[in-house]
Enzyme design. Structure first.
Site, short mmCIF file in Angstrom:
data_model
loop_
_atom_site.label_atom_id
_atom_site.label_comp_id
_atom_site.label_asym_id
_atom_site.label_seq_id
_atom_site.Cartn_x
_atom_site.Cartn_y
_atom_site.Cartn_z
N GLY A 1 43.70 51.21 77.89
CA GLY A 1 42.47 50.65 78.34
C GLY A 1 42.09 49.85 77.02
O GLY A 1 42.60 49.91 75.80
N LYS A 2 41.12 48.85 77.25
CA LYS A 2 40.56 48.18 76.08
C LYS A 2 39.08 47.68 76.61
O LYS A 2 38.86 47.43 77.83
CB LYS A 2 41.29 46.75 75.88
CG LYS A 2 41.03 46.28 74.46
CD LYS A 2 42.01 47.03 73.39
CE LYS A 2 41.96 46.30 72.21
NZ LYS A 2 42.86 46.76 71.25
N GLY A 3 38.16 47.24 75.66
CA GLY A 3 36.98 46.72 76.03
C GLY A 3 36.12 46.21 75.04
O GLY A 3 36.80 46.17 73.83
N ILE B 1 38.19 47.67 80.54
CA ILE B 1 39.34 47.37 81.31
C ILE B 1 40.48 48.75 81.31
O ILE B 1 40.58 48.99 80.08
CB ILE B 1 40.05 45.99 81.14
CG1 ILE B 1 39.15 44.92 80.61
CG2 ILE B 1 41.12 45.87 81.91
CD1 ILE B 1 38.51 44.34 81.95
#
Ligand code: GLU
Length: 410
Positions: free
Chosen positions: A101-103, A56
């Site tokens: 962001g991150k995921g 994301i």
């Protein structure tokens, strides 16, 4: 309410105080881009398993998207949205040139062999390849990922794009990782605490600290804090908690955890129920585990007068209000947990220049950035009569909105 909606409540309130226009709110309320992928892994027993993965990208106005990858059975899109937004605010507050962001992947890496985890990492990088890059989106470690996983990901990406150490941070030293990165989240939290302690005229030796969670952030925070003179009186993990009002040796405790997989049954402290760690008689409570450990049902049990959020989103908005009402100061996650991404930035800067810095140089820069942001938050909270979280969000949102505007965001 979803976790994302809860965290966006922090944003919304600050945006209202700042008088942010509607269009800008819309831009910052939802992620810029969300990518959902299949992660196909040939398992050791010959079967194929398909895990859901996400990346994301919340906002990129101030630079490439930046943030960790989490492997956890309960991970889901809503959680990654939440943490991606937190990364945008964290990087802006620390004034490092990144968006957020991150995921990660919904899987249980503890049940997988090293070979399976390696194939998982490589398949994930292949799947998100179109949306990542050293100047586009730079992943890093988070819960259940570390240098080992970053090395595989760096290797997989470099096969296609040529040697690219700047594609992930938190790498092992052997492949361009930075000295000091492993300790960075704990060390950053400590610099922040120490600055606040200074501003309050506290004597370190008199400060009793209870730490919830003894993973990378919690254990390094404890070790470094004890070296400075703070007294660590309690620590916990998913299997148990311990307490010794005289103080615990965090290095010996980490060794015990390495030997037995848990802090429980450490012989120089008493066993206590893990939910009591935050309710101990102490000055500082450090949530350093997973999200939402301080909630409506336990916020009024906190007896310390400072909560240092070394974890991401450990306090729900309702609990925040309860603590503010009781005069408990909460040092927000986007400040107190930022040490990791700050040293990720220093690693990436070294990689770009093909440079290697000494650990002293890394730590000195981390200290400078943590102290400057802590001072900015304290000053703004004081001037505006707002909480530290409110002040931190205001500073971060102003910076991201300013970047959007000068870039011609419409
Ligand atoms: N996962 C860490 C965090 O939540 C570090 C992110 C990074 O280094 O990019 O801040």
């Amino acid at each position: 309410m979803t976790m994302y909606e809860s965290v966006q409540g922090f944003f919304d309130q600050a945006a209202t105080r700042l008088g942010l226009e509607d269009a800008m709110r819309q831009v910052l309320l939802t992620p810029f881009r969300e990518v959902a992928v299949q992660v196909r892994v040939p398992m050791d027993d010959g079967t194929l398993q398909v895990f859901p993965g996400w990346r994301i990208q919340h906002n990129g106005a101030r630079g490439p998207f930046k943030g960790g990858l989490r492997f956890h059975p309960k991970s889901n899109r809503d959680e990654f949205r939440t943490f991606a937004a937190l990364m945008t605010w964290k990087c802006a507050l620390l004034d490092i040139p990144y968006g957020g962001g991150k995921g990660g992947i919904a899987c249980d890496p503890k049940q997988m062999s090293p070979g399976e985890v390696e194939r998982l990492c490589r398949a994930f990088i292949e799947a998100i390849d179109p949306v990542i890059g050293p100047d586009l989106d730079i992943p890093a470690p988070d819960v259940n990922t570390s240098g080992r996983e970053m090395a595989w990901m760096y290797d997989e990406y470099s096969k296609v794009h040529g040697d690219s150490p700047g594609i992930v941070t938190g790498k092992p030293i052997a492949v361009g990782g930075s000295l000091g990165r492993e300790q960075a989240t704990g060390r950053g939290g400590l610099y922040c605490l120490d600055r606040i302690a200074q501003s309050r005229g506290w004597t370190r030796e008199k400060i009793r600290v209870a730490v919830e969670g003894y993973g990378n952030a919690g254990s390094w925070f404890s070790i470094l804090a004890a070296q400075l003179g703070y007294r660590i009186v309690s620590a916990s993990d998913t299997k148990g908690a311990i307490y010794n009002p005289e103080g615990i040796d965090p290095v010996a405790l980490l060794q015990h955890k390495r030997d037995t997989t848990t802090v429980a049954e450490y012989k120089y402290a008493d066993a206590i129920p893990p939910e009591d760690v935050i309710a101990l008689d102490c000055e500082v409570v450090v949530p350093a585990a997973l999200e939402e450990s301080i909630r409506t049902d336990n916020a009024d049990r906190i007896r310390g007068n400072l909560v240092l959020e070394v974890a991401n989103y450990p306090t729900t908005p309702e609990a925040d209000t309860i603590m503010a009402g009781r005069g408990v100061t909460v040092v927000p996650d986007i400040l107190a947990s930022a040490g990791g991404v700050v040293v990720s930035y220093l690693e990436w800067a070294q990689n770009k220049q093909r440079e290697r810095w000494s650990e002293e140089r890394v730590n000195a820069r981390l200290k400078e950035l943590m102290e400057a942001s802590t001072d900015a938050v304290l000053a703004r909270a004081h001037e505006g009569g707002v909480t530290q979280r409110e002040a931190a969000y205001e500073i971060a949102i102003e910076r991201v909105a300013a970047a959007e505007r000068v870039r011609g965001w419409r």
